[in-house]
Design an enzyme around this catalytic site. Structure first.
Site, PDB file in Angstrom:
ATOM      1  N   ARG A  94       0.883  -1.179   0.000  1.00 33.28           N
ATOM      2  CA  ARG A  94       0.000   0.000   0.000  1.00 33.28           C
ATOM      3  C   ARG A  94       0.910   1.214   0.000  1.00 33.28           C
ATOM      4  NH1 ARG A  94      -5.316   1.109   3.656  1.00 33.28           N
ATOM      5  NH2 ARG A  94      -6.089  -0.222   1.991  1.00 33.28           N
ATOM      6  N   HIS A 119      -7.248   0.713  -6.267  1.00 36.18           N
ATOM      7  CA  HIS A 119      -7.455  -0.169  -5.099  1.00 36.18           C
ATOM      8  C   HIS A 119      -8.072  -1.478  -5.603  1.00 36.18           C
ATOM      9  CE1 HIS A 119      -7.699  -1.449  -1.097  1.00 36.18           C
ATOM     10  NE2 HIS A 119      -8.627  -0.647  -0.609  1.00 36.18           N
ATOM     11  N   GLN A 134      -9.848  -4.178  -3.327  1.00 31.98           N
ATOM     12  CA  GLN A 134     -11.177  -3.735  -2.887  1.00 31.98           C
ATOM     13  C   GLN A 134     -12.213  -4.007  -3.986  1.00 31.98           C
ATOM     14  OE1 GLN A 134     -12.166  -2.013   0.161  1.00 31.98           O
ATOM     15  NE2 GLN A 134     -14.113  -2.688  -0.670  1.00 31.98           N
ATOM     16  N   ASP A 184     -17.521   6.696  -1.521  1.00 31.46           N
ATOM     17  CA  ASP A 184     -16.298   6.584  -0.728  1.00 31.46           C
ATOM     18  C   ASP A 184     -16.055   7.957  -0.106  1.00 31.46           C
ATOM     19  OD1 ASP A 184     -13.858   5.753   0.355  1.00 31.46           O
ATOM     20  OD2 ASP A 184     -12.762   5.875  -1.538  1.00 31.46           O
ATOM     21  N   CYS A 220     -16.441   1.074   0.676  1.00 32.03           N
ATOM     22  CA  CYS A 220     -15.251   0.285   1.032  1.00 32.03           C
ATOM     23  C   CYS A 220     -14.898   0.391   2.505  1.00 32.03           C
ATOM     24  CB  CYS A 220     -14.068   0.699   0.165  1.00 32.03           C
ATOM     25  SG  CYS A 220     -13.529   2.409   0.435  1.00 32.03           S
ATOM     26  N   ARG A 262     -13.339  -8.932   1.655  1.00 39.13           N
ATOM     27  CA  ARG A 262     -11.944  -8.540   1.379  1.00 39.13           C
ATOM     28  C   ARG A 262     -11.014  -9.742   1.573  1.00 39.13           C
ATOM     29  NH1 ARG A 262     -10.107  -3.515   1.524  1.00 39.13           N
ATOM     30  NH2 ARG A 262      -8.415  -4.612   0.463  1.00 39.13           N
TER      31      ARG A 262
HETATM   32  N1   CP Z   1     -11.341  -0.529   2.539  1.00 34.88           N
HETATM   33  C1   CP Z   1     -10.053  -0.514   2.936  1.00 34.88           C
HETATM   34  O1   CP Z   1      -9.088  -0.629   2.156  1.00 34.88           O
HETATM   35  O2   CP Z   1      -9.911  -0.392   4.288  1.00 34.88           O
HETATM   36  P1   CP Z   1      -8.534  -0.159   5.038  1.00 34.88           P
HETATM   37  O3   CP Z   1      -7.988   1.165   4.596  1.00 34.88           O
HETATM   38  O4   CP Z   1      -8.886  -0.177   6.508  1.00 34.88           O
HETATM   39  O5   CP Z   1      -7.584  -1.265   4.682  1.00 34.88           O
HETATM   40  N1  NVA Z   2     -10.167   6.398  -1.200  1.00 32.55           N
HETATM   41  C1  NVA Z   2      -9.768   5.990   0.133  1.00 32.55           C
HETATM   42  C2  NVA Z   2      -9.974   4.523   0.302  1.00 32.55           C
HETATM   43  C3  NVA Z   2      -9.638   3.998   1.670  1.00 32.55           C
HETATM   44  C4  NVA Z   2      -9.800   2.516   1.767  1.00 32.55           C
HETATM   45  C5  NVA Z   2      -8.317   6.388   0.381  1.00 32.55           C
HETATM   46  O1  NVA Z   2      -7.490   6.241  -0.514  1.00 32.55           O
HETATM   47  O2  NVA Z   2      -8.036   6.834   1.491  1.00 32.55           O
END
Ligand code: CP
Ligand code: NVA
Length: 309
Positions: free
Chosen positions: A97, A124, A127, A215, A255, A283
């Site tokens: 990430r 992502h 997700q 989101d 998400c 997930r």
């Molecule tokens: N939806 C998602 O990616 O959650 P986290 O940021 O908690 O991993």
């Molecule tokens: N769009 C959000 C998703 C978090 C899971 C971010 O990138 O923070």
């Protein structure tokens, strides 16, 4: 066998996406990670992705090693390339990430094991796999179903619009001016023949939709823009009125983490049409299906990555 990475959903073909979802639904996955490790690197916070991916690795017989960005210092303590080469020598898989999608591309260019995007500023994909899995479990065949996205055309939107259209859905995105999908992304989604509409009117996107998704308005790394975005996104909350324009049995996805009273009302996210908890649970199942595909002998040719153990 060809090394496969997953930096965005369309690194899979539509048929491969269906295979990943089938593997996610399989009750007894092959222990493709038996005796092997998986390095999971997080430059940003995570609740779902870290826990879901770690448990998917365990369910496939492997050992997850989660690392915080600050302890390895990507491009500070050493380069992303050196880190990817090093982690490749211990592990059968690298998940990361990252703040900058380009870092994933650089890691994938030199890694000798699959690299999986666990969220970047651009995408992502794990997700999106869970979201399409959730919808497939709810509706069965998704061909012809309509998905409405309301809010920011962000990383989650990009991956979900690809996954949903690869599964046969049409997509309508309602975003404030200046926060809509970029034309290159729309071309990429449409290249598979999909129907995608971009609008600034949430009602136009949601009318008759089978699925409504939103989101956060300010993603991780955009905290400084939160106030400005709150103003720009006024009128884009998914509330009971907006859900009332969707198909009578429409479902809601998010998400998570969610901000009740901003992008979604409490009545919707906690209401009877919300699938956010099965979505969160999926997930783990989707991650397991993806890793089984990337590391196993899938009929469609996922690679067998050689672990060091
Ligand atoms: N939806 C998602 O990616 O959650 P986290 O940021 O908690 O991993
Ligand atoms: N769009 C959000 C998703 C978090 C899971 C971010 O990138 O923070």
């Amino acid at each position: 066998m060809r090394l496969r990475h997953l930096l965005e959903v369309d690194d899979l073909s539509p048929a491969e996406l269906a295979t990943v979802l089938d593997l996610a639904d399989a009750p007894r996955p092959a222990p493709v990670l038996h005796g092997k490790g998986a390095a999971l690197l997080f430059e940003k916070p995570s609740a779902r992705t870290r826990n879901a991916t770690e448990m998917a690795v365990v369910q496939l017989g492997g050992h997850p090693v989660s690392l915080r960005g600050e302890e390895v210092g990507i491009d500070v303590r050493e380069t992303a390339e050196d880190l990817a080469r090093t982690l490749s020598s211990y592990h059968a898989l690298i998940g990361a990430r990252v703040a900058d999608h380009g870092v994933l591309e650089r890691m994938a260019a030199v890694a000798s094991v699959p690299v999986v995007n666990l969220l970047s500023d651009r995408a992502h994909p794990t997700q999106a796999l869970a979201d399409v899995l959730t919808l497939r479990q709810h509706y069965g065949d998704l061909a012809g179903r309509q998905l409405a996205w309301v809010g920011d055309a962000n990383n989650v939107f990009r991956s979900l619009s690809l996954a949903a259209t690869m599964a046969g859905m049409s997509v309508r995105a309602a975003c404030p001016t200046g926060f809509g999908p970029d034309p290159d992304h729309l071309d990429r989604v449409r290249s598979g023949g999909a129907e995608v509409l971009a609008t600034t009117d949430p009602g136009e996107a949601v009318r008759g939709a089978d699925v409504v998704v939103t989101d956060v308005w300010a993603s991780m790394g955009q905290e400084d823009e939160a106030d400005e975005r709150r103003r720009a996104f006024a009128g884009f909350m998914v509330d009971e009125h907006l859900m009332g324009l969707a198909a009578p049995e429409a479902v809601f996805l998010h998400c998570l983490p969610a901000h009740r009273g901003e992008e979604v009302s409490a009545g919707v996210v906690d209401g009877p049409r919300s699938l956010v908890w099965p979505e969160a649970a999926n997930r783990m199942h989707a991650a397991r299906g993806l890793l089984a595909f990337l590391l196993g002998d899938s009929p469609l040719g996922g690679s067998v990555a050689e672990g060091s153990v």
